[in-house]
Motif scaffolding. Structure first.
Motif, short mmCIF file in Angstrom:
data_model
loop_
_atom_site.label_atom_id
_atom_site.label_comp_id
_atom_site.label_asym_id
_atom_site.label_seq_id
_atom_site.Cartn_x
_atom_site.Cartn_y
_atom_site.Cartn_z
N HIS A 159 0.83 -1.09 0.05
CA HIS A 159 -0.03 -0.12 -0.05
C HIS A 159 0.90 1.21 0.00
O HIS A 159 0.56 2.24 -0.75
N TYR A 160 1.87 1.23 0.76
CA TYR A 160 2.70 2.37 0.88
C TYR A 160 3.36 2.79 -0.45
O TYR A 160 3.40 3.77 -0.89
N LEU A 161 3.95 1.68 -1.15
CA LEU A 161 4.43 1.96 -2.46
C LEU A 161 3.43 2.03 -3.59
O LEU A 161 3.96 2.74 -4.62
N ASN A 162 2.26 1.96 -3.28
CA ASN A 162 1.31 2.29 -4.45
C ASN A 162 0.92 3.53 -4.04
O ASN A 162 0.10 4.07 -5.05
N THR A 163 1.08 4.14 -2.86
CA THR A 163 0.34 5.45 -2.64
C THR A 163 1.36 6.69 -2.60
O THR A 163 1.13 7.81 -2.85
N VAL A 164 2.70 6.29 -2.20
CA VAL A 164 3.77 7.30 -2.12
C VAL A 164 4.00 8.41 -3.51
O VAL A 164 3.64 7.60 -4.53
N SER A 165 4.05 9.40 -3.31
CA SER A 165 4.14 10.47 -4.30
C SER A 165 5.63 10.75 -4.57
O SER A 165 6.62 10.66 -4.01
N PHE A 166 6.00 10.59 -5.96
CA PHE A 166 7.24 10.80 -6.40
C PHE A 166 7.12 12.36 -7.31
O PHE A 166 8.15 12.47 -8.20
N GLY A 167 6.62 13.07 -6.79
CA GLY A 167 6.44 14.20 -7.55
C GLY A 167 5.75 14.36 -9.06
O GLY A 167 5.43 13.37 -9.40
N ASP A 168 5.33 15.54 -9.36
CA ASP A 168 4.96 15.80 -10.71
C ASP A 168 3.59 14.89 -11.04
O ASP A 168 3.41 14.33 -11.95
N ASN A 169 2.86 15.09 -9.84
CA ASN A 169 1.51 14.16 -9.84
C ASN A 169 1.68 12.71 -10.22
O ASN A 169 0.99 11.90 -10.93
N VAL A 195 17.47 4.58 -6.88
CA VAL A 195 17.26 5.86 -7.19
C VAL A 195 15.69 6.48 -6.80
O VAL A 195 15.73 7.57 -6.32
N LEU A 196 14.81 5.58 -7.07
CA LEU A 196 13.43 6.14 -6.81
C LEU A 196 13.22 5.83 -5.26
O LEU A 196 12.41 6.92 -4.72
N VAL A 197 13.78 5.05 -4.46
CA VAL A 197 13.61 5.07 -3.10
C VAL A 197 14.33 6.44 -2.52
O VAL A 197 13.83 7.17 -1.40
N GLY A 198 15.35 6.83 -3.03
CA GLY A 198 16.16 7.97 -2.63
C GLY A 198 15.35 8.99 -2.92
O GLY A 198 15.44 10.29 -1.90
N MET A 199 14.43 9.20 -3.96
CA MET A 199 13.65 10.04 -4.03
C MET A 199 12.85 10.28 -2.80
O MET A 199 12.16 11.84 -2.81
N LEU A 200 12.33 9.53 -2.11
CA LEU A 200 11.17 9.71 -1.28
C LEU A 200 11.49 10.85 -0.23
O LEU A 200 10.61 11.26 0.45
#
Length: 734
Positions: A159-169, A195-200
């Protein structure tokens, strides 16, 4: 005593939050049934994702689709004790409290667990005031505890990885993976996942596209955290740390990406379908229901078509502007400029605000810094709104469509040169005069009325007395006074004078009936000029009509969507091909017309297909150019594809400077030719590119076996005055 009172105050304060005095907190029943807003997805026929429709760009995935290394990276950097706590990490909270309060360390972080972050994702903070931070934190702790009671750790991670924002909608790991690496999350490698995890921690500050160096540092920190938690060996960590940052960025912006005009037409059709579904009691939303739309488009064909279009149109635009020079109408024609300015959206907006014409012009004449786009890219310049309007009115535009003639399935769709700046779709929205591409319908009618293909018609120019002296002429300087063309030769060389005479003999009403039977539903002029293509027809309409020549005489209706499914891939609607029930013309006529239109390619107006572009494919077709060189057309027929191209300007007042530049063979044909050249390079498409027309019946070949041109005999030439135009009445009856 004061300490006890303070403790009691905080206890009551926390209870008041828990009981809802500071706003309701979702109960376990609500938390067990929350629904994601899912983006609807658009796929090509070969299952490539080319677009999405969404309010929030989210594509939820199952736990099994999340690679283990990605889960390990997330827990390592965000919540090391995730598997040990029950939603609240009191040890981490204590550490943060000591560092923040006693040591005044503002970088100590917030101590939130992944479960608390999930709570914040599901129920975002509405009020950003600092006074409410404590309330929000406690609410999130309560929600986190309830989530831990309802869901397993695997489900919480999912659920977390499906809902978390990576910016830019962009929400969720799947959408982020597709955006930054053009691949599904399950296919991410370790460093990409890092890289993606680091963005959070900061979705903008660590965005790898905007700040690659910061993102690289953050990625390496994540890799170090994975090593510290024994998910990577030091050797693996060092090896991955040395790798450069590599992105394959794809922004699912409606203005960008492959086939934007096609996707917009799909969206429009989907909205119509959705409206009908609501009438039947089905509650779907194309922006939130996670629908999957499977289309007819071929990804590679579309990609090559767009490349061919851009290459040709950029070159043609340069020659077009050079041909006009300093006297170009977008520079010197004040009446035209004023007309276009008045039609512009910004003018109309100011007019609605109550401004007078002079005030609007003054406002639009003020210079300011703006970005203008041309084929060389974007340029920041000092210009007025009027400068911007005149800048864009000079651009040639185009529309092209390729379809399967047996079904009408659209394989490529180009509605214009640039969707961001030219939203108008020239495939589905634009009706233009079709010029000589209408002539095959005239000749088809003639054959059906019994006129033989070797019937000769004089190319001599005629002034028709009952048409106010209307006198159609042929392009070029060739003296045709004494020449007579067979129907095949006249069609392949697009002889205007003959086309009008064929129309006269076949009958206008018969031609209009034939056009309708071939799928032309636009209203056409019941005038002799019909033979020269003065009727305005939609591009996709014309394509469906030409399909009849390789579809047993039956027209087809171009269609874009194969099926629509729900988020679980259960089929909601399938779309079947629509083609005419009855044949528009006989098999004999069909074979004759294919042979005649082969002549256009092999030795007629489209012969550069062979000479310049060296295409040896089986192709029949027709070029078209309208009056004053306003519209350039080319229709190509192959055994497995029909391709139609139009090139011109949106402002009908401007045409090409010369016929040599604006004729269909020069302005429109190269887009098809360059596309087919690319198709020929790829064996996967051999079934299409190497397909051959069926061998015509020997009787058909015998019917076409005649001299293409006959010259008037001696006595006929003797009594014909070449300097005096022949006059007669046009016979409008059948």
């Amino acid at each position: 005593m004061a300490t006890l009172a303070l403790v009691l105050f905080f206890f009551v304060f926390i209870l008041s939050i828990y009981w809802g005095a500071w706003g309701s907190i979702p109960n376990k029943e609500e938390l067990s049934d929350f629904q994601y807003q899912r983006a609807s997805e658009v796929y090509t026929a070969d299952s490539v994702l080319i677009g999405k429709f969404y309010l929030y760009d989210r594509q939820p995935i199952a736990f099994e689709a999340i690679p283990e290394h990605l889960r390990n990276a997330l827990v390592s950097i965000e919540d090391e004790r995730f598997y040990d706590h029950s939603g609240i990490d009191y040890q981490s909270l204590g550490r943060v409290a000591v560092k923040t309060i006693l040591m005044q360390d503002q970088s100590a972080g917030g101590g939130s667990t992944l479960t608390q972050q999930l709570a914040k994702n599901l129920y975002p903070r509405r009020d950003r005031k600092k006074t409410n931070i404590v309330v929000d934190k406690i609410k999130e702790m309560v929600i986190a505890s309830r989530l831990e009671d309802i869901y397993t750790k695997e489900e919480i991670l999912t659920h977390y990885l499906n809902t978390v924002s990576f910016g830019d909608n962009t929400f969720g790991i799947e959408s982020a993976s597709l955006k930054f690496f053009n691949k599904q999350a399950k296919d991410l490698n370790v460093e990409e996942g890092a890289v993606l995890v680091g963005m959070l921690k900061a979705t903008y500050g660590y965005n790898p596209r905007i700040f690659p160096e910061r993102s690289l540092e953050r990625r390496n920190l994540v890799l170090q955290a994975m090593a510290n938690n024994h998910h990577l060996s030091n050797e693996e960590k060092d090896s991955l740390t040395d790798k450069p940052l590599k992105l394959d960025y794809r922004d699912f912006d409606n203005n960008a990406g492959l086939a934007p005009y096609f996707r917009e037409e799909v969206r429009k059709q989907l909205l119509k379908w959705n409206a009908k579904q609501k009438e039947e009691g089905h509650d779907y939303n194309i922006y939130t229901s996670g629908l999957k739309v499977y289309t007819t488009l071929d990804y590679n064909m579309q990609f090559w078509a767009e490349e061919a279009m851009r290459e040709h149109m950029q070159s043609l635009q340069g020659r077009f502007e050079k041909s006009y020079g300093k006297n170009a109408p977008w520079r010197t024609n004040k009446k035209l400029i004023e007309k276009v300015v008045k039609q512009s959206g910004i003018y109309q907006k100011l007019k609605k605000q109550g401004l007078e014409h002079g005030q609007i012009i003054d406002s639009l004449s003020k210079k300011k810094q703006m970005v203008l786009t041309d084929w060389d890219g974007e340029k920041t310049v000092q210009a007025s709104s009027i400068d911007s309007i005149t800048h864009y009115m000079k651009f040639l535009n185009t529309g092209s469509l390729a379809l399967d003639p047996k079904t009408g399935a659209v394989k490529t769709w180009i509605g214009g040169i640039d969707f961001e700046h030219f939203k108008f779709d020239h495939v589905a929205q634009s009706k233009r005069q079709v010029g000589s591409t209408f002539k095959p319908i005239v000749y088809t009618t003639a054959l059906e009325t019994g006129i033989l293909p070797c019937t000769y018609f004089s190319a001599e120019e005629v002034a028709y007395e009952n048409l106010k002296g209307w006198s159609p002429s042929n392009s070029g300087k060739k003296d045709e006074t004494y020449l007579n063309y067979s129907m095949e030769e006249a069609l392949s060389h697009s002889v205007n004078t003959v086309a009008v005479k064929v129309l006269e003999k076949a009958g206008i009403s018969n031609v209009l009936t034939m056009a309708k039977n071939m799928g032309i539903f636009s209203k056409l002029p019941e005038q002799p000029s019909l033979a020269l293509g003065t009727g305005e027809i939609y591009l996709n309409e014309l394509a469906g009509a030409y399909a009849s020549y390789v579809n047993d005489g039956k027209a087809v209706l171009p269609y874009l969507i194969e099926k629509i499914t729900d988020k679980k891939d259960s089929v909601l609607m399938e779309f079947k091909p629509k083609r005419a029930r009855k044949t528009a013309f006989s098999e004999e006529t069909r074979q004759i017309m294919i042979e005649m239109m082969k002549g256009t390619i092999d030795r007629g107006t489209a012969s550069r297909i062979r000479s310049t572009y060296k295409l040896n494919n089986a192709i029949a077709g027709k070029t078209g150019t309208t009056q004053n060189n306003k519209d350039a057309w080319f229709v190509a027929i192959t055994p497995k594809l029909v391709h139609v191209t139009w090139v011109g300007l949106d402002h009908h007042e401007i045409g090409f400077k010369s016929t040599s530049l604006g004729q269909g063979a020069n302005a429109a044909l190269p887009i098809f030719a360059k596309w087919m050249q690319e198709m020929n390079k790829h064996p996967y498409y051999n079934e299409i590119t190497k397909a051959q027309f069926e061998r015509p019946n020997p009787a058909i070949l015998e019917m076409l076996d005649c001299e293409p041109v006959k010259r008037d005999g001696f006595f006929k030439r003797l009594f014909k005055n070449p300097d005096k135009k022949k006059t007669k009445k046009f016979r409008k009856g059948n």
